[in-house]
Design an enzyme around this catalytic site. Structure first.
Site, PDB file in Angstrom:
ATOM      1  N   LYS A 184      49.901  -5.314 -20.574  1.00 13.68           N
ATOM      2  CA  LYS A 184      49.176  -4.081 -20.252  1.00 13.68           C
ATOM      3  C   LYS A 184      49.979  -2.848 -20.637  1.00 13.68           C
ATOM      4  O   LYS A 184      49.464  -1.935 -21.293  1.00 13.68           O
ATOM      5  CB  LYS A 184      48.863  -4.027 -18.753  1.00 13.68           C
ATOM      6  CG  LYS A 184      47.962  -5.135 -18.255  1.00 13.68           C
ATOM      7  CD  LYS A 184      47.657  -4.978 -16.784  1.00 13.68           C
ATOM      8  CE  LYS A 184      48.899  -4.991 -15.926  1.00 13.68           C
ATOM      9  NZ  LYS A 184      49.685  -6.236 -16.034  1.00 13.68           N
ATOM     10  N   GLU A 207      56.377   1.257 -10.849  1.00 14.92           N
ATOM     11  CA  GLU A 207      57.025   0.598 -11.984  1.00 14.92           C
ATOM     12  C   GLU A 207      58.470   0.209 -11.640  1.00 14.92           C
ATOM     13  O   GLU A 207      59.089   0.790 -10.758  1.00 14.92           O
ATOM     14  CB  GLU A 207      57.040   1.538 -13.194  1.00 14.92           C
ATOM     15  CG  GLU A 207      55.759   1.515 -14.011  1.00 14.92           C
ATOM     16  CD  GLU A 207      55.561   0.198 -14.745  1.00 14.92           C
ATOM     17  OE1 GLU A 207      56.547  -0.511 -14.994  1.00 14.92           O
ATOM     18  OE2 GLU A 207      54.403  -0.128 -15.051  1.00 14.92           O
ATOM     19  N   ARG A 208      58.968  -0.767 -12.375  1.00 15.17           N
ATOM     20  CA  ARG A 208      60.384  -1.104 -12.265  1.00 15.17           C
ATOM     21  C   ARG A 208      61.215   0.062 -12.781  1.00 15.17           C
ATOM     22  O   ARG A 208      60.930   0.631 -13.839  1.00 15.17           O
ATOM     23  CB  ARG A 208      60.681  -2.368 -13.065  1.00 15.17           C
ATOM     24  CG  ARG A 208      60.038  -3.622 -12.485  1.00 15.17           C
ATOM     25  CD  ARG A 208      60.274  -4.832 -13.366  1.00 15.17           C
ATOM     26  NE  ARG A 208      59.406  -4.794 -14.529  1.00 15.17           N
ATOM     27  CZ  ARG A 208      58.175  -5.314 -14.576  1.00 15.17           C
ATOM     28  NH1 ARG A 208      57.681  -5.911 -13.494  1.00 15.17           N
ATOM     29  NH2 ARG A 208      57.443  -5.243 -15.664  1.00 15.17           N
TER      30      ARG A 208
END
Length: 457
Positions: A184, A207-208
């Site tokens: 994605k 998010e990381r």
């Protein structure tokens, strides 16, 4: 003396300026209360119930630093606050003051900057410049339905599989649906490089942390960042910061849209926004109604997403492309099902296609753009219809062909599908760093022509 103002004029102007500065009651006396209960995710404040509204920002000071939170529930005795940082600094009896709703007033100089969910810079740049806040800016609203422009202008994304099977128009809202690790974010990065927009707003929610810098520096690049505003709330931040990041990104996009610009809003991911909203809502005491999600989550999703799209006449548009993480590859997940009904189209990424090495792993049969008819000519529409029919025939006979149950020459349409669909799949492959496609239909036709020439030769 002639040419000089009366002595009382300056004093009157000074008095008038002082009055205008302090005429708002909150500038003279700030409503306050005291913390009466603390939990790991929330704290309660007594004494502010009559002066606060849902969504207001409250703050207290501890150790020389200001700690802020958002009001999420109000009762007659107290109100519940979800902090933007951890609530470990909150102590019983500490005074808390109401600062009113949060104002986000982006300036043109925000392009190229990275901000957090509260609109504060997190990069090494200078302090942000903000426009004067308008009276109603604190409570964003969806444009009136009968004053919105109609969507009519298509644009090229540069991604062949998207431009052929699910073409987009300015002001459209598209979802990219996939499980974890299917691609994605990579596809979003490819779409973010589209040249049809004046401003790009990227919201990275949950998010990381290590991926933020890589995405901004390597994927978007220095040239792309010149017209990009990034709003970041990583997975280790509080649920309220992750929930607030989507609203902040939308406010930034709305600000540029109202100046007449064509804005691209990339939101990754709407599922993590829903997870944050669920965490805040359940902490406030709301009961779950669908797989652990409270009812307010399914109210917040359309309220957020309907703000994107075309603006009023004379304004610009917000083209929203958002990723939807389907839990357990279940495309009937409550969030995925709710979002799919709000959007103007969806692109489905298939894990099996990714395992075959075909990137982007878009399933053209499961993907749809509700505004494709406004982007295709009649010839393109008929061609895409034919392509989908061949792909469907190729896929539905895959197993029986592997078993040798199909004889060549008995079904001309199937024979054509067997010859051409592998060439179609090969033509749709596109690496993230590959050049964008200016005319995907012409490139596809060239690939199919070469395939036929080799077969006949």
């Amino acid at each position: 003396m002639d040419g000089m103002e009366p002595a009382g004029t300056n004093a009157l102007a000074l008095l008038e300026g002082t009055y205008l500065r302090f005429r708002a009651p909150r500038r003279i006396v700030r409503p306050g209360g005291r913390i009466c209960e603390v939990t790991p995710t929330h704290y309660r404040v007594r004494g502010l119930s009559q002066a606060a509204r849902l969504g207001d920002i409250v703050s207290f000071r501890c150790g020389g630093a200001e700690h802020r939170g958002e009001v999420v529930r109000i009762s007659a005795e107290d109100l519940l606050v979800a902090p933007f940082k951890e609530s470990a600094e909150a102590g019983l009896g500490q005074p808390v003051f109401n600062a009113g709703p949060l104002h986000i007033a982006p300036h043109e100089s925000w392009r190229g900057r990275v901000v957090d969910a509260l609109g504060q810079p997190v990069d090494d740049g200078p302090p942000l410049v903000c426009r004067p806040a308008e009276p109603d800016a604190a409570r964003p609203r969806t444009p009136p339905v009968l004053r919105r422009q109609r969507i009519a202008t298509p644009f090229m994304t540069g991604v062949r599989v998207i431009d052929i099977f699910t073409p987009l128009c300015h002001g459209q809202r598209l979802g990219i649906f996939a499980g974890s690790g299917v691609g994605k974010s990579t596809l979003l990065a490819m779409l973010a490089r589209a040249e049809a927009f004046d401003t790009v707003v990227v919201a990275m929610i949950g998010e990381r942390g290590r991926e933020v810098r890589e995405f901004l520096e390597d994927t978007i690049g220095k040239a792309g960042m010149e017209k990009t505003v990034a709003v970041v709330a990583t997975s280790d931040e509080s649920a309220m910061m992750r929930r607030r990041a989507a609203d902040t990104a939308m406010r930034v996009a709305e600000s540029f849209r109202d100046r007449g610009e064509k804005v691209l809003l990339i939101l990754d991911s709407i599922t993590r926004y829903a997870h944050a909203a669920r965490e805040v809502a359940t902490g406030a005491g709301e009961p779950p109604v669908a797989r652990g999600y409270p009812a307010s989550v399914f109210t917040d999703l359309p309220r957020l997403l309907e703000r994107a799209g075309p603006g009023e006449d004379g304004h610009g548009s917000i083209t929203a492309i958002l990723s939807v993480l389907v839990d357990g590859d279940d495309h009937n997940d409550p969030v995925a099902d709710c979002v799919r009904g709000i959007l103007d189209g969806h692109v489905v990424l298939d894990r099996a296609i990714a395992e075959q090495g075909r990137y982007p792993p878009v399933d053209p049969l499961a993907s749809i753009s509700r505004l494709a008819q406004r982007a295709w000519s009649e010839e393109k529409r008929l061609l895409v219809q034919r392509l989908k029919a061949m792909i469907a025939r190729f896929e539905e006979t895959r197993d029986i062909r592997l078993l040798g149950g199909v004889q060549t020459g008995l079904d001309p349409e199937l024979d054509m599908a067997v010859r051409q669909v592998p060439a179609i799949y090969e033509a749709l492959k596109q690496a993230p760093g590959e050049r964008t496609s200016a005319d995907p239909f012409a490139e596809l036709a060239q690939k199919l022509k070469l395939k036929e020439e080799r077969r006949e030769g």
